[in-house]
Enzyme design. Structure first.
Site, PDB file in Angstrom:
ATOM      1  N   HIS A 115       0.855  -1.178   0.000  1.00 11.59           N
ATOM      2  CA  HIS A 115       0.000   0.000   0.000  1.00 11.59           C
ATOM      3  C   HIS A 115       0.895   1.233   0.000  1.00 11.59           C
ATOM      4  O   HIS A 115       2.128   1.141   0.042  1.00 11.59           O
ATOM      5  CB  HIS A 115      -0.934   0.001   1.203  1.00 11.59           C
ATOM      6  CG  HIS A 115      -2.069  -0.974   1.078  1.00 11.59           C
ATOM      7  ND1 HIS A 115      -3.063  -0.830   0.127  1.00 11.59           N
ATOM      8  CD2 HIS A 115      -2.356  -2.113   1.765  1.00 11.59           C
ATOM      9  CE1 HIS A 115      -3.922  -1.833   0.242  1.00 11.59           C
ATOM     10  NE2 HIS A 115      -3.519  -2.621   1.217  1.00 11.59           N
ATOM     11  N   ASP A 170       0.139   6.457  -4.435  1.00 14.10           N
ATOM     12  CA  ASP A 170      -1.057   6.115  -5.218  1.00 14.10           C
ATOM     13  C   ASP A 170      -1.381   7.191  -6.249  1.00 14.10           C
ATOM     14  O   ASP A 170      -1.731   6.872  -7.394  1.00 14.10           O
ATOM     15  CB  ASP A 170      -2.265   5.950  -4.290  1.00 14.10           C
ATOM     16  CG  ASP A 170      -2.212   4.672  -3.475  1.00 14.10           C
ATOM     17  OD1 ASP A 170      -1.356   3.813  -3.749  1.00 14.10           O
ATOM     18  OD2 ASP A 170      -3.033   4.530  -2.551  1.00 14.10           O
TER      19      ASP A 170
END
Length: 387
Positions: A142, A172
């Site tokens: 992540h 991200d």
């Protein structure tokens, strides 16, 4: 008034297999600029973002914010008939975007070589945490993990503190979204000239590492990184730091240039500080001064002084900020607050053409455009190909 023209990406057709945040934000930017984006989900749960933080039977605000201006199709790509449908859509598409782990597209029978055999001009953008090769390629991750591996997380936070976890998904969004958009547009531009598409391999870790310019500057200059919170632009200078005010709110001081610093010192009533711009000891003295009054007192004092000293706003305050609203950046529609695109184009006023799609909402429309008759579409639905 100038004539209204189609969006700059009007006519670009994108098949979007991505989920959650990085890929959907990449295709959101493309859709907002006029591209036709077909969001393809698995049957059942589909894009997990639909259910994040929401009640039963309704799509989350998260999902609705980042999937506007897209069409919806559900395909069970584990079925050969669904792969056939997907390849039919590829024939007239420009781009396929996916965010599976490396190798999954090949296992499904829709890897880049198969797509290029169907449509030589196709661009296939693969977004992953660590890229399509290398020893970490099959690992889960992540944002926090990608920042950690890129050396960025180590540098975020106050001096002497633990690394701070930003409430902004740097890897991200910088990596999985914006780097993907850059790669897609470059490959499409090339395909339009050469007639041949490309596979675009986007690693979110690579993307973050490739933008750590100030850490690399320090390494090149002195051979080692600065401790957290002490580098040139991370709190080590009194002229570039945040300061707590009497009400526990903050001011942001970015007075790097000498002319701005002189104005800052004058406004603070401390002209003797002009010669101490690079003195780290001055940070404590400035902190004590800012702590003597509430944030809004300081904000009002600096409001008409052009020296890069501004209040630190909360998210709620940012949404009410007059400048951001004058720029049309805050959209409120249907009970949902969201952002306009960060780009303004002449002769193209932004509009939400359609809300985020329900699962498979546009199946008939998409398949009819691909040449499927209604009875063929009904058969695909009956066999579960359309979910």
């Amino acid at each position: 008034m100038s004539d209204i023209r189609p969006g700059p990406l009007s006519g670009l057709r994108i098949l979007d297999l991505t989920r959650l945040l990085p890929g959907p934000v990449a295709t959101l930017h493309l859709a907002d600029l006029g591209a036709e984006v077909i969001k393809i989900e698995d049957p059942g749960l589909g894009d997990y973002a639909r259910t994040l933080g929401t009640g039963q039977g309704e799509d989350s605000a998260y999902f609705r914010m980042i999937n506007r201006n897209k069409q919806g199709l559900v395909l069970d790509l584990k079925q050969p008939e669904a792969v056939t449908v997907f390849l039919r859509l590829v024939e007239t598409a420009d781009v396929v975007v996916e965010s599976f782990r490396p190798g999954v597209m090949d296992k499904l029978g829709i890897g880049y070589d198969r797509l290029a055999a169907v449509n030589p001009k196709i661009t296939c953008c693969s977004i992953s945490g660590y890229g399509q090769d290398g020893p970490y390629k099959d690992l889960a991750g992540h944002d926090i993990n990608y920042l950690g591996y890129a050396g960025v997380l180590d540098q975020i936070g106050l001096e002497g503190s633990a690394p701070a976890i930003p409430n902004f998904q740097i890897a991200d969004l910088l990596g999985g979204a914006m780097t993907a958009v850059m790669g897609i547009l470059a490959a499409v531009f090339d395909a339009q000239r050469s007639g041949k598409g490309r596979q675009v391999d986007v690693s979110m870790t690579d993307s973050v590492l490739a933008h750590t310019y100030f850490a690399m500057l320090r390494l090149n200059d002195v051979g080692r990184s600065a401790p957290r919170g002490t580098d040139f632009l991370s709190g080590g200078l009194p002229c570039y730091a945040t300061y707590r005010c009497a009400d526990d709110r903050y001011m942001a001081v970015g007075a790097l240039e000498s002319k701005f610093w002189a104005l800052c010192c004058a406004t603070l009533g401390q002209p003797a500080w002009v010669g101490r711009q690079w003195d780290p000891v001055l940070r404590d003295e400035m902190a004590a001064l800012f702590a003597s009054a509430p944030r809004d007192v300081w904000a009002e004092r600096f409001a008409t002084v052009d020296c890069c000293v501004t209040p630190v706003l909360s998210p709620e305050e940012a949404l009410e900020n007059p400048h951001l609203n004058a720029r049309g950046m805050v959209l409120r529609e249907g009970g949902l607050t969201q952002f306009a695109p960060p780009l303004k184009f002449s002769e193209f006023p932004f509009a939400i053409r359609q809300p985020a799609p329900r699962p498979g909402e546009h199946a008939e429309q998409i398949l009819r455009a691909a040449g499927y008759a209604d009875d063929a579409i009904a058969q695909l639905r009956a066999t579960g190909v359309l979910g």
